[in-house]
Structure formats: C-alpha cells, structure tokens
Design a protein around this motif. Structure first.
Motif, PDB file in Angstrom:
ATOM      1  N   THR A  32     -11.852 -16.858  28.808  1.00  0.00           N
ATOM      2  CA  THR A  32     -10.968 -18.006  28.702  1.00  0.00           C
ATOM      3  C   THR A  32     -11.637 -19.236  29.289  1.00  0.00           C
ATOM      4  OG1 THR A  32      -8.743 -18.812  29.224  1.00  0.00           O
ATOM      5  CG2 THR A  32      -9.835 -17.499  30.916  1.00  0.00           C
ATOM      6  N   MET A  33     -10.891 -20.322  29.357  1.00  0.00           N
ATOM      7  CA  MET A  33     -11.307 -21.541  30.047  1.00  0.00           C
ATOM      8  C   MET A  33     -10.111 -22.060  30.839  1.00  0.00           C
ATOM      9  SD  MET A  33     -13.654 -23.797  27.450  1.00  0.00           S
ATOM     10  CE  MET A  33     -12.360 -23.888  26.202  1.00  0.00           C
ATOM     11  N   PRO A  34     -10.330 -22.478  32.091  1.00  0.00           N
ATOM     12  CA  PRO A  34      -9.211 -22.933  32.918  1.00  0.00           C
ATOM     13  C   PRO A  34      -8.900 -24.414  32.667  1.00  0.00           C
ATOM     14  CG  PRO A  34     -11.225 -22.913  34.206  1.00  0.00           C
ATOM     15  CD  PRO A  34     -11.591 -22.447  32.835  1.00  0.00           C
ATOM     16  N   VAL A  35      -7.935 -24.688  31.828  1.00  0.00           N
ATOM     17  CA  VAL A  35      -7.590 -26.086  31.533  1.00  0.00           C
ATOM     18  C   VAL A  35      -6.123 -26.361  31.850  1.00  0.00           C
ATOM     19  CG1 VAL A  35      -9.372 -26.373  29.795  1.00  0.00           C
ATOM     20  CG2 VAL A  35      -7.152 -25.502  29.092  1.00  0.00           C
ATOM     21  N   GLY A  36      -5.515 -25.531  32.682  1.00  0.00           N
ATOM     22  CA  GLY A  36      -4.125 -25.728  33.056  1.00  0.00           C
ATOM     23  C   GLY A  36      -3.193 -24.775  32.313  1.00  0.00           C
ATOM     24  N   LEU A  37      -1.890 -25.016  32.490  1.00  0.00           N
ATOM     25  CA  LEU A  37      -0.849 -24.195  31.859  1.00  0.00           C
ATOM     26  C   LEU A  37      -1.031 -22.715  32.212  1.00  0.00           C
ATOM     27  CD1 LEU A  37      -0.743 -25.872  28.322  1.00  0.00           C
ATOM     28  CD2 LEU A  37       0.725 -26.342  30.283  1.00  0.00           C
ATOM     29  N   GLU A  38      -1.017 -22.430  33.516  1.00  0.00           N
ATOM     30  CA  GLU A  38      -1.269 -21.068  34.000  1.00  0.00           C
ATOM     31  C   GLU A  38      -0.364 -20.030  33.337  1.00  0.00           C
ATOM     32  OE1 GLU A  38      -1.870 -20.200  38.251  1.00  0.00           O
ATOM     33  OE2 GLU A  38      -1.870 -22.373  38.534  1.00  0.00           O
ATOM     34  N   PHE A  39       0.892 -20.397  33.083  1.00  0.00           N
ATOM     35  CA  PHE A  39       1.832 -19.417  32.529  1.00  0.00           C
ATOM     36  C   PHE A  39       1.443 -18.972  31.119  1.00  0.00           C
ATOM     37  CE2 PHE A  39       3.315 -23.490  31.080  1.00  0.00           C
ATOM     38  CZ  PHE A  39       3.873 -23.267  29.833  1.00  0.00           C
ATOM     39  N   LEU A  40       0.540 -19.727  30.465  1.00  0.00           N
ATOM     40  CA  LEU A  40       0.100 -19.346  29.123  1.00  0.00           C
ATOM     41  C   LEU A  40      -1.239 -18.612  29.122  1.00  0.00           C
ATOM     42  CD1 LEU A  40       0.936 -22.532  26.988  1.00  0.00           C
ATOM     43  CD2 LEU A  40       2.081 -20.315  26.904  1.00  0.00           C
ATOM     44  N   GLU A  41      -1.942 -18.615  30.264  1.00  0.00           N
ATOM     45  CA  GLU A  41      -3.334 -18.165  30.267  1.00  0.00           C
ATOM     46  C   GLU A  41      -3.502 -16.678  29.958  1.00  0.00           C
ATOM     47  OE1 GLU A  41      -4.899 -19.575  33.977  1.00  0.00           O
ATOM     48  OE2 GLU A  41      -5.497 -21.486  33.095  1.00  0.00           O
ATOM     49  N   SER A  42      -2.493 -15.895  30.150  1.00  0.00           N
ATOM     50  CA  SER A  42      -2.606 -14.463  29.843  1.00  0.00           C
ATOM     51  C   SER A  42      -2.182 -14.132  28.411  1.00  0.00           C
ATOM     52  CB  SER A  42      -1.758 -13.644  30.826  1.00  0.00           C
ATOM     53  OG  SER A  42      -0.384 -13.960  30.671  1.00  0.00           O
ATOM     54  N   LYS A  43      -1.881 -15.168  27.632  1.00  0.00           N
ATOM     55  CA  LYS A  43      -1.443 -14.967  26.238  1.00  0.00           C
ATOM     56  C   LYS A  43      -2.628 -15.119  25.288  1.00  0.00           C
ATOM     57  CE  LYS A  43       2.758 -14.978  27.924  1.00  0.00           C
ATOM     58  NZ  LYS A  43       2.443 -15.331  29.323  1.00  0.00           N
ATOM     59  N   LYS A  44      -2.769 -14.208  24.370  1.00  0.00           N
ATOM     60  CA  LYS A  44      -3.926 -14.208  23.475  1.00  0.00           C
ATOM     61  C   LYS A  44      -3.932 -15.383  22.508  1.00  0.00           C
ATOM     62  CE  LYS A  44      -4.115  -9.169  23.671  1.00  0.00           C
ATOM     63  NZ  LYS A  44      -2.700  -8.961  24.055  1.00  0.00           N
ATOM     64  N   PHE A  45      -2.760 -15.810  22.052  1.00  0.00           N
ATOM     65  CA  PHE A  45      -2.737 -16.932  21.114  1.00  0.00           C
ATOM     66  C   PHE A  45      -3.252 -18.208  21.783  1.00  0.00           C
ATOM     67  CE2 PHE A  45       1.495 -17.581  23.040  1.00  0.00           C
ATOM     68  CZ  PHE A  45       1.509 -18.963  23.230  1.00  0.00           C
ATOM     69  N   TYR A  46      -2.974 -18.337  23.091  1.00  0.00           N
ATOM     70  CA  TYR A  46      -3.442 -19.509  23.840  1.00  0.00           C
ATOM     71  C   TYR A  46      -4.964 -19.466  23.992  1.00  0.00           C
ATOM     72  CZ  TYR A  46      -3.742 -22.885  27.698  1.00  0.00           C
ATOM     73  OH  TYR A  46      -4.054 -23.960  28.488  1.00  0.00           O
ATOM     74  N   LEU A  47      -5.504 -18.294  24.313  1.00  0.00           N
ATOM     75  CA  LEU A  47      -6.953 -18.155  24.445  1.00  0.00           C
ATOM     76  C   LEU A  47      -7.635 -18.364  23.102  1.00  0.00           C
ATOM     77  CD1 LEU A  47      -7.201 -15.059  26.838  1.00  0.00           C
ATOM     78  CD2 LEU A  47      -6.872 -17.465  27.375  1.00  0.00           C
ATOM     79  N   PHE A  48      -7.032 -17.865  22.044  1.00  0.00           N
ATOM     80  CA  PHE A  48      -7.568 -18.047  20.691  1.00  0.00           C
ATOM     81  C   PHE A  48      -7.662 -19.541  20.371  1.00  0.00           C
ATOM     82  CE2 PHE A  48      -7.018 -18.461  16.087  1.00  0.00           C
ATOM     83  CZ  PHE A  48      -7.943 -17.542  15.606  1.00  0.00           C
ATOM     84  N   PHE A  49      -6.600 -20.274  20.694  1.00  0.00           N
ATOM     85  CA  PHE A  49      -6.583 -21.718  20.452  1.00  0.00           C
ATOM     86  C   PHE A  49      -7.637 -22.422  21.304  1.00  0.00           C
ATOM     87  CE2 PHE A  49      -4.944 -25.875  21.872  1.00  0.00           C
ATOM     88  CZ  PHE A  49      -4.916 -26.546  20.655  1.00  0.00           C
ATOM     89  N   LEU A  50      -7.716 -22.082  22.604  1.00  0.00           N
ATOM     90  CA  LEU A  50      -8.690 -22.709  23.497  1.00  0.00           C
ATOM     91  C   LEU A  50     -10.114 -22.506  22.999  1.00  0.00           C
ATOM     92  CD1 LEU A  50      -7.560 -21.921  27.167  1.00  0.00           C
ATOM     93  CD2 LEU A  50      -7.458 -24.099  25.956  1.00  0.00           C
ATOM     94  N   GLN A  51     -10.420 -21.301  22.553  1.00  0.00           N
ATOM     95  CA  GLN A  51     -11.769 -21.019  22.092  1.00  0.00           C
ATOM     96  C   GLN A  51     -12.122 -21.833  20.852  1.00  0.00           C
ATOM     97  OE1 GLN A  51     -12.141 -16.767  21.698  1.00  0.00           O
ATOM     98  NE2 GLN A  51     -11.762 -16.393  23.865  1.00  0.00           N
ATOM     99  N   ARG A  52     -11.160 -21.979  19.930  1.00  0.00           N
ATOM    100  CA  ARG A  52     -11.440 -22.768  18.713  1.00  0.00           C
ATOM    101  C   ARG A  52     -11.638 -24.233  19.055  1.00  0.00           C
ATOM    102  NH1 ARG A  52     -11.216 -17.659  18.408  1.00  0.00           N
ATOM    103  NH2 ARG A  52     -11.752 -16.908  16.335  1.00  0.00           N
ATOM    104  N   VAL A  53     -10.819 -24.763  19.943  1.00  0.00           N
ATOM    105  CA  VAL A  53     -10.994 -26.147  20.376  1.00  0.00           C
ATOM    106  C   VAL A  53     -12.333 -26.301  21.109  1.00  0.00           C
ATOM    107  CG1 VAL A  53     -10.097 -27.948  21.908  1.00  0.00           C
ATOM    108  CG2 VAL A  53      -8.523 -26.607  20.497  1.00  0.00           C
TER     109      VAL A  53
END
Length: 369
Positions: free
Chosen positions: A210-231
């Motif tokens: 992952t990457m630490p860019v805030g929104l801790e409550f979302l960081e364990s969710k795969k859709f959030y990590l998927f989005f972060l990686q594409r960005v």
C-alpha cells in the motif's frame, strides 16, 4: 414551505440513493478482489495483541508451510512464540542459556532461504560447537526499524533476552521506512504508535502492499489499495521522480507505483528516522539489562560496475558513520562480502544466497565469540 420540504426530501433521497449505489459498487469490487487474493498463497500472519494496526504483524504460531522458490519448496515453520524456528522455546531463557532476539527485514526473516542456511540457525550451532549455550531466535517481525520497535516493546518484557540483534540493509529499509509515520514517543525515544507502511494486513489478513496517504479506516480495504496503486502508477509514469531516473545514482527498492512518493527528501528523512529509532531501541534494550548490536548488510550493487555502485556504497558508509556517531555497536559486512565473492553472494539486489548467509554468520560469530 411544503415545496421546500419536498425539495429537501428529494435531494436527500437522491443523495442516499447515490451513497447506497456507490457503497454497493465498492462492496462488489471488494468481494471480487477478495476472490482474486484468495488464490494467492501467502504466509499466514496475525496482528500483534495490544496494537490495533494492520502494519504491525507477525507469523501465526504453529504455522508450517512452504515458500516456493524456483519451483523448490522452502519450509517455513513457526514455533509457539511466533518465531521462525523448528523447535518451541520456553517463555523465559533456560538457566545457563544466553538468549538473543534477532530482528530485521526479509534478510533477517530468511526470504527464500532454508532455515538451516540462515545466520540465526548457523550462529547458534557454531557457538554450541564451542561449548557456549545460545538461543538465537529468528523473530521474523516487520521490515523497517519503526515497526521493529513496536514488536520489541511487546517481545522484550515477555521473553527476557540477554541480547537484541537487529539487521538493516539500506537500499530496502530506507524506502520501507519512508512509508512509516511515528506518533508520540516514550522515554527512550521509541514510537508509541505508527501509521503507514509499505505492507498492511487487509481485513481478512492478506498481506498487501500500500501507500500511506491518509484515510486509515480505508487502508485495510482492497478496493482502496487497488485504487491507490493505479493512481500511483499514473503519477509515477507521468511525473517521473529524479531518484528513479537514469541519472539516479543510488538504488532504492520500490514497487513501481510508489516511485512518485519516494522523493529524495522523504528518503533522507527516513534514513535519519531509522537511526533515531535504532538508538531508541538500544536505550530500551540496555535499560532492561540486555545488550544490543546492529548488523549492517550490504547491497549487491556495491560489488560490481554499475551506475549505483558509488551511491549505494556512500549510503552504506553513511550508515556506519551514523551508528558510530550515535554510539550504536554494529557489525559491518561489506569487506567480508568483497573478499568472498561480492555480487555472487546474492540472488537479487539485497537478499543473500546460502553463501552470503555463511559470510554473515562468520561476521556475527566473530562478534559473539
């Protein structure tokens, strides 16, 4: 008045409908990604009791699995205290036995290496041959000093070691530490809480990057990590970071999508934070009656002609100088690697092969002897 109420009701209904639709879509994406990740064979990890953090994880006790490397299974057995070791241990050191807790990154854990080739196993056997009773315990926890410190706070009072040994390798660990943020410090200077990290346990205990860019409550969710990686891939490709350009003179490990994040400023601050944390760990260890030593592993790029050689060598020497300046006892390994084959002792940019682990064992043996 009635028209206003109707308008508010309609606006609320539309907003609620959109929110429900987005939530349903994200839930569907999460389930699809969960199905995808369920096929990945990954080490079984668990959160550490006392820390509500997916960034602080360890192997599950009793795990017995195989890490596939070049179609060859490498057995990983985890004992009763979550260590990579074939035998269980007692909570307190047996009488007459010197206990050493060994921390570090994937080199210290033994990435793609059999336990009997790892320096913790070999060093214990070597000292036993001299009639010296040691337990060199491969803690297999974390991947950068900030995370090691969190584990140490739990492990040291429970296991009562006589020594703590910590391994670092700069090309990997500096970029790993760049993702970690500290919150609050104890009297020794160790972080009381960390947020961020290169890896995190998802809500269903899958080990994800992952990457630490805030929104801790979302960081364990795969859709959030998927989005972060594409960005991240988009930013890294369209806004290149000079650190990773053809002019870059120092190799730092990255996942590709995180290159825009690993700026020179972040890497330099991570280096300094590493050594502040290592010094704090030393204080904590010594305040509890034990001794501390730092093993500084070299990087492969230091041993053959390439554009990174001078930069990674300078980074290594800077680490030794900083350890000396702070009064941190350390074991260097660069000269020993040079004399034993250099780049032939690695199977990638930082991980030693069985010959490299033999060199590390020799250097540690000289220290403990």
């Amino acid at each position: 008045m009635k028209k206003k109420r109707d308008l508010v009701f309609k606006a609320g209904a539309i907003t609620a409908g959109i929110a429900v639709g987005v939530a349903a879509m994200l839930f569907a994406v999460e389930m699809l990604l969960t199905a995808k990740y369920s096929e990945i064979e990954a080490p079984e990890l668990e959160r550490v009791p006392g820390y509500d953090s997916g960034y602080v994880a360890r192997y599950r006790a009793g795990l017995d699995t195989a890490d596939m490397y070049h179609d060859r299974p490498l057995r990983i057995h985890v004992n009763n205290f979550n260590m990579r070791r074939d035998t269980d241990v007692s909570q307190l050191p047996p009488a007459g036995v010197t206990r050493v807790l060994s921390y570090g990154d994937s080199i210290a854990s033994g990435f793609h290496v059999d336990l009997f080739n790892h320096y913790t196993y070999k060093l214990e056997k070597r000292l036993a041959a001299d009639g010296r009773r040691f337990e060199i315990l491969n803690m297999a926890r974390g991947h950068s000093p900030g995370i090691h410190a969190m584990h140490l706070r739990v492990d040291l009072p429970r296991l009562r070691p006589h020594w703590v040994m910590q391994q670092i390798e700069l090309a990997n660990d500096v970029s790993d530490e760049a993702f970690v943020s500290h919150e609050g410090y104890d009297q020794f200077g160790m972080p009381q809480k960390i947020t961020g990290g290169r890896y995190i346990l998802s809500w269903d205990d899958k080990w994800l990057s992952t990457m630490p860019v805030g929104l801790e409550f979302l960081e364990s969710k795969k859709f959030y990590l998927f989005f972060l990686q594409r960005v991240g891939w988009f930013l890294s490709m369209h806004y290149p970071n000079p650190v990773f350009s053809l002019e870059g003179d120092t190799f730092y490990y990255s996942m590709g999508y995180d290159r825009h994040y690993l700026t020179r400023g972040r890497l330099e601050r991570a280096f300094e934070r590493m050594f502040v944390t290592i010094k704090a760990m030393q204080r904590y260890v010594e305040a509890n009656g034990a001794r501390y030593v730092l093993l500084v592993s070299p990087t492969r790029e230091m041993f053959f002609e390439n554009r990174f050689r001078a930069g990674n060598t300078a980074l290594y020497e800077k680490a030794l100088a900083r350890a000396a300046q702070l009064g941190i006892p350390y074991v260097p390994a660069k000269s020993a690697f040079e004399g034993a084959g250099g780049s032939e002792l690695f199977f990638d940019f930082c991980h030693p092969n069985f010959m490299g682990y033999e060199v590390l064992t020799n250097e540690l043996y000289r220290h403990f002897k």
